[in-house]
Design an enzyme around this catalytic site. Sequence first.
Site, PDB file in Angstrom:
ATOM      1  N   ASP A  80     -26.146 -48.680  22.768  1.00 22.15           N
ATOM      2  CA  ASP A  80     -27.458 -48.035  22.807  1.00 22.15           C
ATOM      3  C   ASP A  80     -27.636 -47.272  24.111  1.00 22.15           C
ATOM      4  OD1 ASP A  80     -27.929 -49.219  20.481  1.00 22.15           O
ATOM      5  OD2 ASP A  80     -29.635 -50.449  21.137  1.00 22.15           O
ATOM      6  N   ASP A 123     -28.558 -43.421  24.439  1.00 21.30           N
ATOM      7  CA  ASP A 123     -29.772 -42.946  25.093  1.00 21.30           C
ATOM      8  C   ASP A 123     -29.460 -41.970  26.227  1.00 21.30           C
ATOM      9  OD1 ASP A 123     -31.349 -44.383  23.359  1.00 21.30           O
ATOM     10  OD2 ASP A 123     -31.412 -46.166  24.632  1.00 21.30           O
ATOM     11  N   SER A 145     -40.596 -42.526  16.164  1.00 27.73           N
ATOM     12  CA  SER A 145     -39.693 -43.383  16.908  1.00 27.73           C
ATOM     13  C   SER A 145     -40.407 -43.756  18.213  1.00 27.73           C
ATOM     14  CB  SER A 145     -38.419 -42.599  17.155  1.00 27.73           C
ATOM     15  OG  SER A 145     -37.559 -43.321  17.965  1.00 27.73           O
ATOM     16  N   LEU A 146     -39.734 -44.413  19.119  1.00 25.68           N
ATOM     17  CA  LEU A 146     -40.364 -44.726  20.400  1.00 25.68           C
ATOM     18  C   LEU A 146     -39.545 -44.102  21.512  1.00 25.68           C
ATOM     19  CD1 LEU A 146     -41.104 -48.563  20.103  1.00 25.68           C
ATOM     20  CD2 LEU A 146     -42.806 -46.750  20.371  1.00 25.68           C
ATOM     21  N   GLU A 200     -45.321 -56.140  23.610  1.00 22.15           N
ATOM     22  CA  GLU A 200     -44.723 -56.901  22.504  1.00 22.15           C
ATOM     23  C   GLU A 200     -43.212 -56.913  22.652  1.00 22.15           C
ATOM     24  OE1 GLU A 200     -45.984 -55.015  18.792  1.00 22.15           O
ATOM     25  OE2 GLU A 200     -47.869 -54.614  19.845  1.00 22.15           O
ATOM     26  N   LYS A 219     -39.521 -56.109  21.325  1.00 25.56           N
ATOM     27  CA  LYS A 219     -38.952 -55.078  20.444  1.00 25.56           C
ATOM     28  C   LYS A 219     -37.877 -55.733  19.584  1.00 25.56           C
ATOM     29  CE  LYS A 219     -37.298 -50.314  20.494  1.00 25.56           C
ATOM     30  NZ  LYS A 219     -36.114 -50.422  19.655  1.00 25.56           N
ATOM     31  N   ASP A 232     -35.007 -56.290  17.047  1.00 25.21           N
ATOM     32  CA  ASP A 232     -33.860 -55.418  16.805  1.00 25.21           C
ATOM     33  C   ASP A 232     -33.402 -55.545  15.351  1.00 25.21           C
ATOM     34  OD1 ASP A 232     -31.985 -53.592  17.434  1.00 25.21           O
ATOM     35  OD2 ASP A 232     -30.653 -54.952  18.514  1.00 25.21           O
ATOM     36  N   TYR A 286     -45.694 -55.346  13.153  1.00 22.98           N
ATOM     37  CA  TYR A 286     -46.182 -55.041  14.502  1.00 22.98           C
ATOM     38  C   TYR A 286     -47.242 -53.957  14.582  1.00 22.98           C
ATOM     39  CZ  TYR A 286     -42.522 -51.548  13.914  1.00 22.98           C
ATOM     40  OH  TYR A 286     -41.746 -50.556  13.421  1.00 22.98           O
ATOM     41  N   LYS A 299     -47.691 -50.709  24.634  1.00 19.93           N
ATOM     42  CA  LYS A 299     -48.599 -49.813  23.917  1.00 19.93           C
ATOM     43  C   LYS A 299     -49.949 -49.774  24.625  1.00 19.93           C
ATOM     44  CE  LYS A 299     -46.403 -51.232  19.612  1.00 19.93           C
ATOM     45  NZ  LYS A 299     -46.460 -52.071  18.401  1.00 19.93           N
ATOM     46  N   LYS A 307     -36.070 -50.826  27.448  1.00 22.70           N
ATOM     47  CA  LYS A 307     -34.919 -51.466  26.809  1.00 22.70           C
ATOM     48  C   LYS A 307     -34.105 -52.266  27.816  1.00 22.70           C
ATOM     49  CE  LYS A 307     -33.847 -48.617  22.897  1.00 22.70           C
ATOM     50  NZ  LYS A 307     -32.698 -48.387  22.081  1.00 22.70           N
ATOM     51  N   CYS A 316       3.605 -60.021   8.216  1.00 18.31           N
ATOM     52  CA  CYS A 316       2.728 -61.094   8.664  1.00 18.31           C
ATOM     53  C   CYS A 316       3.285 -61.723   9.938  1.00 18.31           C
ATOM     54  CB  CYS A 316       2.600 -62.145   7.567  1.00 18.31           C
ATOM     55  SG  CYS A 316       1.705 -63.605   8.106  1.00 18.31           S
ATOM     56  N   CYS A 343       4.556 -65.366   8.915  1.00 18.16           N
ATOM     57  CA  CYS A 343       5.569 -65.708   7.921  1.00 18.16           C
ATOM     58  C   CYS A 343       6.471 -64.533   7.541  1.00 18.16           C
ATOM     59  CB  CYS A 343       4.908 -66.275   6.668  1.00 18.16           C
ATOM     60  SG  CYS A 343       4.108 -65.015   5.681  1.00 18.16           S
ATOM     61  N   CYS A 391      -1.917 -61.009   4.016  1.00 20.61           N
ATOM     62  CA  CYS A 391      -0.589 -61.549   3.819  1.00 20.61           C
ATOM     63  C   CYS A 391      -0.562 -62.133   2.405  1.00 20.61           C
ATOM     64  CB  CYS A 391      -0.306 -62.638   4.849  1.00 20.61           C
ATOM     65  SG  CYS A 391       1.120 -63.633   4.384  1.00 20.61           S
ATOM     66  N   CYS A 426       2.473 -69.388   3.759  1.00 19.08           N
ATOM     67  CA  CYS A 426       2.123 -68.876   5.082  1.00 19.08           C
ATOM     68  C   CYS A 426       1.312 -69.975   5.788  1.00 19.08           C
ATOM     69  CB  CYS A 426       1.329 -67.591   4.919  1.00 19.08           C
ATOM     70  SG  CYS A 426       0.848 -66.833   6.449  1.00 19.08           S
TER      71      CYS A 426
HETATM   72  P1  AMP Z   1     -35.888 -46.736  18.132  1.00 18.87           P
HETATM   73  O1  AMP Z   1     -35.252 -47.367  16.926  1.00 18.87           O
HETATM   74  O2  AMP Z   1     -35.080 -46.889  19.375  1.00 18.87           O
HETATM   75  O3  AMP Z   1     -36.350 -45.344  17.834  1.00 18.87           O
HETATM   76  O4  AMP Z   1     -37.196 -47.579  18.448  1.00 18.87           O
HETATM   77  C1  AMP Z   1     -38.326 -47.507  17.643  1.00 18.87           C
HETATM   78  C2  AMP Z   1     -38.338 -48.629  16.673  1.00 18.87           C
HETATM   79  O5  AMP Z   1     -38.528 -49.870  17.304  1.00 18.87           O
HETATM   80  C3  AMP Z   1     -39.476 -48.548  15.715  1.00 18.87           C
HETATM   81  O6  AMP Z   1     -39.211 -47.683  14.657  1.00 18.87           O
HETATM   82  C4  AMP Z   1     -39.577 -49.973  15.245  1.00 18.87           C
HETATM   83  O7  AMP Z   1     -38.796 -50.107  14.086  1.00 18.87           O
HETATM   84  C5  AMP Z   1     -38.916 -50.781  16.324  1.00 18.87           C
HETATM   85  N1  AMP Z   1     -39.781 -51.836  16.862  1.00 18.87           N
HETATM   86  C6  AMP Z   1     -39.373 -53.122  17.038  1.00 18.87           C
HETATM   87  N2  AMP Z   1     -40.359 -53.878  17.514  1.00 18.87           N
HETATM   88  C7  AMP Z   1     -41.437 -53.094  17.640  1.00 18.87           C
HETATM   89  C8  AMP Z   1     -42.780 -53.330  18.086  1.00 18.87           C
HETATM   90  N3  AMP Z   1     -43.191 -54.530  18.514  1.00 18.87           N
HETATM   91  N4  AMP Z   1     -43.617 -52.277  18.072  1.00 18.87           N
HETATM   92  C9  AMP Z   1     -43.204 -51.054  17.654  1.00 18.87           C
HETATM   93  N5  AMP Z   1     -41.952 -50.770  17.222  1.00 18.87           N
HETATM   94  C10 AMP Z   1     -41.070 -51.779  17.222  1.00 18.87           C
HETATM   95 ZN    ZN Z   2       1.825 -64.838   6.195  1.00 20.25          ZN
END
Ligand code: AMP
Ligand code: ZN
Length: 666
Positions: A32, A36, A81-82, A112, A114, A116, A224, A287, A311, A405, A408, A423, A429
């Site tokens: 990531d 970025d 997106s963020l 909050e 984030k 994944d 969220y 936020k 991040k 392999c 074996c 294999c 084996c």
């Molecule tokens: P990115 O995927 O890097 O563009 O980051 C944005 C994504 O973070 C959003 O689309 C959400 O899916 C995700 N995300 C995870 N946790 C949160 C949260 N607490 N608030 C807002 N977005 C979140």
């Molecule tokens: Zn083998």
Amino acid sequence: MKEIKSRILELRRLIIEHNHNYYDLDTNLISDFEYDKLFHELVKLEKEYPQFFDPESPSHRVGGGLSNKFDSDEHIYPMYSLDNTYSYEELDSWFKRIVKVLQISDFEFCCELKYDGASVNLLYKGGTLIRGLTRGDGLQGDDITTNLKTLNSIPLKLSKESFPDEFEIRGEIIIEKDSFKALNKKRELSGESLFMNPRNTASGSIKLLDSKEVARRPLECFLYSIVSDNLNTNKHSELLTLGRELGFNIPEHDKVYNTIDGVKDYIEYWDKERENLPFEIDGIVIKVNNISYQKKLGFTSKFPRWAIAYKFKAENLQTKLSSISFNVGRTGAITPVANLEPVLISGSIVKRASLHSYDQFIKYKLRVNDSIFVEKGGEIIPKITGIDHENRGLEEDEIDFPHICPECDATLEKHKSEANYFCPNSLNCRPQAIGRIQHFVSRKAMDIDGLGDETIRLLYDKGLLNDVSDIYNLDYDKISEFDGFAKKSVENLSMGIENSKTKSFQKVLYGIGIRYVGESASKKITKHIDSIYDLINMDYETLSSIDEIGDKTAYSIVSYFNNDVNNKMLERLKNAGLIFSKDEESKNISNKLKGKKIVISGVFRNYSRGELINIVEINGGEIKSSVSSAISFIIGGDKIGVSKKEKAEKLNIQIITEEDFTNLIS
Ligand code: AMP
Ligand code: ZN
């Protein structure tokens, strides 16, 4: 200038390619952090050189496209997106920009975690879930409603009347760390390839075409944010509370702060604490809490200006590749594992990193002494995230994938639909043979305690244990000659083995390790058959018509029973007294011998020894190997052991004939 232009074009091409890999193919070839970095470089160059503006640049778009597998639909409110940052300086300048727009400096932040995973957008009308979309390109997403309905954490109907009649609620589909480990363990046992990490698995899972398969994946939805025109509150944090009251799964880690220093405390706390969370996070989302302030700040073409993601850097280090080992698993799959010059990552020394599959291996074309990047995020196994192209090993040291392999020497095979080489010498084996026995005795199968991994290896290498049927024919005299096998442990071993004979036929079916017949498949199948022998006669069509048994599994069962070696082995297991059918299982209900401790000695006319033991056990009795005052009676045949007979007489223990025994239990 020409160089700038070509760099911009290159960055756009790279980002589009990485977006496609990440969002559509659910693989990531760079970390990531590196992504970025590329992204920010592009944004910066486009700003400095507006003459190269292009409305199609990936810098203006939310990553991830639409697949042609699902219908797509428009989000009511776009899904942005963020913007993200890895540094406090950028966080500070984000804060200053907001102060400038709002013209005040005391306002609240809601912080909050984030999560994944993969984002989804749910639409509710009149308290009912109407549809669920992926984020897609931000304006339109794939309609994955059917898949999302399989998740327990997504309410289909709200528990109480909701405030706006119509609203969208956004969330993240994730897989918890423990569930992920369990899922991979299960796949390992049934010979399927392992998933890379929870994030990719979650996002791949919600886009599967078969919602029954989706239901089997341990997915969860964390929500969220709620979006609607008619909200009767002005604070994001209050919306989260409201959402919880409506029955949504909204984790309670969020916290409101008045200052950016408070926000930094929250970041520092979770940077350390995140390893103790049951799920993975890749950062913190900050936020502006006041919704009218959010409106005032608005959006760029891609991000809200009122939110930012801080991040965490997954620890990414550089080290040298020493060699690659090719491991052979129980099913014969060859997994490349990179041996590294040891590096310290997040407090532990990393010496190996998995390359997962042949496809992954081919992508990197690694050479000995390559300088590579290794990342240890929340994942269980560290992964290779890239090669330092300026620091490569010699061209002639490129590592080839073996043709034979490593265990074996059999010539490896690859089937089109598989990610791995195999294999084919499954019978002889060593790691495959040992792996099958280990699987057979494992807890969820026959659960034989005295047969640990070490013992299995030893007995295999001594030639006493070639396949699972040999377990029921062990030469205990020979074993007691080995180091570490005192009388007691040999007795425990034989007792554990005898006890396994009362295991249900579902456990036997699971234990014999037919590829793709894992624990849950074996349970489904045994509901449809009366005996393991029914499977021999079932064709592919009948098998695949069983609910939740897919093509691959059906095919694998048919080919298992087409193999004579397997059938002979099954016959030996059957003769040893293992339960193969419902009928035999139901015999287990008798309690006639409950609490009785019984010794068997001699040769019998109507029963084999194994059969007798089995009958004792399915009638609730317990088999013991030596005579003591605790023994209830002895079943004596011809040539009953002299010392046993003497001891029984001394202790006044009754010796019954096989006919007496038949009468006793009939
Ligand atoms: P990115 O995927 O890097 O563009 O980051 C944005 C994504 O973070 C959003 O689309 C959400 O899916 C995700 N995300 C995870 N946790 C949160 C949260 N607490 N608030 C807002 N977005 C979140
Ligand atoms: Zn083998």
